[in-house]
Design a protein around this motif. Structure first.
Motif, mmCIF file in Angstrom:
data_model
loop_
_atom_site.group_PDB
_atom_site.id
_atom_site.type_symbol
_atom_site.label_atom_id
_atom_site.label_comp_id
_atom_site.label_asym_id
_atom_site.label_seq_id
_atom_site.Cartn_x
_atom_site.Cartn_y
_atom_site.Cartn_z
ATOM 1 N N LYS A 142 0.842 -1.186 0.000
ATOM 2 C CA LYS A 142 0.000 0.000 0.000
ATOM 3 C C LYS A 142 0.875 1.232 0.000
ATOM 4 O O LYS A 142 1.702 1.423 0.880
ATOM 5 N N GLN A 143 0.711 2.067 -1.018
ATOM 6 C CA GLN A 143 1.511 3.285 -1.116
ATOM 7 C C GLN A 143 0.918 4.346 -0.204
ATOM 8 O O GLN A 143 -0.265 4.677 -0.279
ATOM 9 N N LEU A 144 1.749 4.899 0.677
ATOM 10 C CA LEU A 144 1.276 5.871 1.649
ATOM 11 C C LEU A 144 1.592 7.303 1.258
ATOM 12 O O LEU A 144 0.863 8.217 1.611
ATOM 13 N N GLY A 145 2.689 7.499 0.561
ATOM 14 C CA GLY A 145 3.059 8.864 0.226
ATOM 15 C C GLY A 145 4.286 8.913 -0.657
ATOM 16 O O GLY A 145 4.854 7.888 -1.032
ATOM 17 N N LEU A 146 4.703 10.129 -0.967
ATOM 18 C CA LEU A 146 5.835 10.336 -1.865
ATOM 19 C C LEU A 146 6.632 11.529 -1.371
ATOM 20 O O LEU A 146 6.069 12.593 -1.099
ATOM 21 N N THR A 147 7.929 11.344 -1.241
ATOM 22 C CA THR A 147 8.820 12.434 -0.843
ATOM 23 C C THR A 147 9.729 12.766 -2.014
ATOM 24 O O THR A 147 10.569 11.947 -2.405
ATOM 25 N N TRP A 148 9.557 13.945 -2.602
ATOM 26 C CA TRP A 148 10.389 14.322 -3.738
ATOM 27 C C TRP A 148 11.822 14.552 -3.276
ATOM 28 O O TRP A 148 12.074 15.208 -2.274
ATOM 29 N N ARG A 149 12.782 13.982 -4.026
ATOM 30 C CA ARG A 149 14.185 14.044 -3.622
ATOM 31 C C ARG A 149 15.039 14.937 -4.519
ATOM 32 O O ARG A 149 16.012 15.524 -4.069
ATOM 33 N N HIS A 150 14.706 15.014 -5.811
ATOM 34 C CA HIS A 150 15.562 15.775 -6.718
ATOM 35 C C HIS A 150 14.785 16.058 -8.005
ATOM 36 O O HIS A 150 13.816 15.357 -8.342
ATOM 37 N N GLU A 151 15.231 17.097 -8.702
ATOM 38 C CA GLU A 151 14.654 17.395 -10.017
ATOM 39 C C GLU A 151 15.750 17.850 -10.968
ATOM 40 O O GLU A 151 16.795 18.364 -10.554
ATOM 41 N N TRP A 152 15.512 17.609 -12.253
ATOM 42 C CA TRP A 152 16.431 18.021 -13.311
ATOM 43 C C TRP A 152 15.699 18.987 -14.227
ATOM 44 O O TRP A 152 14.543 18.756 -14.590
ATOM 45 N N ARG A 153 16.386 20.083 -14.604
ATOM 46 C CA ARG A 153 15.760 21.098 -15.438
ATOM 47 C C ARG A 153 16.587 21.364 -16.689
ATOM 48 O O ARG A 153 17.806 21.192 -16.698
ATOM 49 N N GLU A 154 15.904 21.767 -17.759
ATOM 50 C CA GLU A 154 16.582 22.164 -18.988
ATOM 51 C C GLU A 154 17.258 23.524 -18.769
ATOM 52 O O GLU A 154 17.025 24.201 -17.753
ATOM 53 N N GLU A 155 18.089 23.928 -19.732
ATOM 54 C CA GLU A 155 18.786 25.206 -19.606
ATOM 55 C C GLU A 155 17.820 26.381 -19.513
ATOM 56 O O GLU A 155 18.140 27.399 -18.900
ATOM 57 N N ASN A 156 16.626 26.235 -20.101
ATOM 58 C CA ASN A 156 15.641 27.328 -20.054
ATOM 59 C C ASN A 156 14.803 27.305 -18.780
ATOM 60 O O ASN A 156 13.899 28.131 -18.607
ATOM 61 N N GLY A 157 15.096 26.358 -17.893
ATOM 62 C CA GLY A 157 14.376 26.285 -16.628
ATOM 63 C C GLY A 157 13.231 25.306 -16.601
ATOM 64 O O GLY A 157 12.669 25.039 -15.524
ATOM 65 N N ASP A 158 12.851 24.741 -17.731
ATOM 66 C CA ASP A 158 11.740 23.791 -17.771
ATOM 67 C C ASP A 158 12.105 22.511 -17.034
ATOM 68 O O ASP A 158 13.225 21.999 -17.151
#
Length: 330
Positions: free
Chosen positions: A46-62
């Protein structure tokens, strides 16, 4: 229908078509296995939650990718991650089991799904298992292989293609698994092929090639049917690492200069795939493996003008340099 393919020396069973990956060949039947399937929910937990750990962005910030640690009710399911390509696909990764469950958004193009799987999700899964997966192209000579490191857009694929045309076989252009063993380094291509823009394809190949789109959001084309003997999909002895120059800083000067082991180690880490950059055990292991690689083989900074007018001089310089390294180390 499940089929079996090869990825970075691993057997991959998949229920999703991945035509860019080579079909399994007998010598690897006993290799470590991975599994990719369409998501049917996380069975038994049973999935209880999600903790975001990292993100990757393009050079334009997307935002291009983000990863989160999934919190499950049962301890047996701990250590699973959600890798999200926003508005395209969710990948549920279980590094312990070596599985990826795919949950695509809407009518996602088959080429885009394949690209996200083989160029993003699979390298990061293997990286979290402890493998050193570097963002690089790999070229084969009769005396060993050369690795070319660099960010996306720095010309790794184009350089691999130019070398391939002149007899130094391009083994792959985006991801390589590196392993140091008893003073030697072995490089395994993730999968064969080149992904190039139209102008590069015209410069690299003398005759028209069979092409397929890389993804619906990219102008790159995947060159398909590139001849490659199956034995070159196995680990190749690495003789040198080259760090490509940033094309934004390029000028008319062309040079190959030695890198210190420390600088080469940090370059390998910088240009490597990671699933969770905040996970300390994997970070320590990647640093250890990168250090072992750069202690065993020489590394160099490769600077050159990113202009097709200089391609003959560039390829001649690289070929002669590789030959000198091999003769010196013999």
């Amino acid at each position: 229908m499940t089929n079996h393919r090869m990825f970075a020396g691993h057997v991959l069973s998949c229920s999703i078509p991945l035509p860019a990956l080579p079909i399994l060949w007998p010598a690897l039947e006993e290799a470590s296995s991975l599994c990719v399937r369409e998501s049917t929910g996380i069975v038994g937990s049973k999935q209880l939650g999600l903790t975001w750990r990292h993100e990757w962005r393009e050079e334009n910030g997307d935002l291009s990718l983000q990863v989160g640690l999934i919190d499950f009710e049962t301890a047996a399911a701990s250590g699973c991650y959600l890798l999200r390509a926003p508005e395209q696909c969710d990948f549920h990764l279980d590094p312990t089991a070596g599985t990826i469950a795919v949950d695509a958004c809407g009518e996602l193009a088959a080429s885009t799904l394949e690209h996200l799987l083989i160029d993003q999700a699979l390298p990061r899964l293997l990286a979290h298992q402890g493998h050193l997966m570097v963002h690089a192209s790999l070229a084969h000579t009769t005396n060993g292989a050369a690795l070319f490191l660099g960010q996306s857009g720095w010309g790794k694929s184009t350089l691999a293609g130019l070398l391939h045309r002149r007899g130094i076989t391009a083994l792959c252009d985006d991801c390589v698994l590196l392993e140091a063993h008893q003073g030697q380094v072995w490089a395994t291509p993730a999968y064969p092929g080149l992904r190039l823009y139209e102008d590069s394809i015209e410069e690299v190949f003398a005759t028209p090639q069979s092409l397929a789109p890389v993804a619906d959001y990219s102008r790159k084309q995947r060159v398909i049917g590139l001849p490659l003997p199956t034995e070159l999909l196995a680990p190749q002895r690495l003789v040198a690492v080259y760090l490509l120059s940033d094309p934004r800083l390029a000028n008319e000067v062309m040079s190959i200069e030695p890198l210190t082991s420390a600088a080469a180690c940090m370059a390998l880490i910088e240009h490597s795939f990671k699933l969770d950059p905040t996970a300390r055990p994997q970070t320590v292991e990647h640093l250890r493996k990168a250090g072992s690689v750069t202690k065993a083989i020489p590394a160099f900074a490769l600077r050159y003008p990113h202009d097709f007018a200089h391609q003959d001089r560039l390829i001649c310089m690289v070929r002669e340099h590789i030959d000198r390294i091999v003769k010196f180390s013999a």
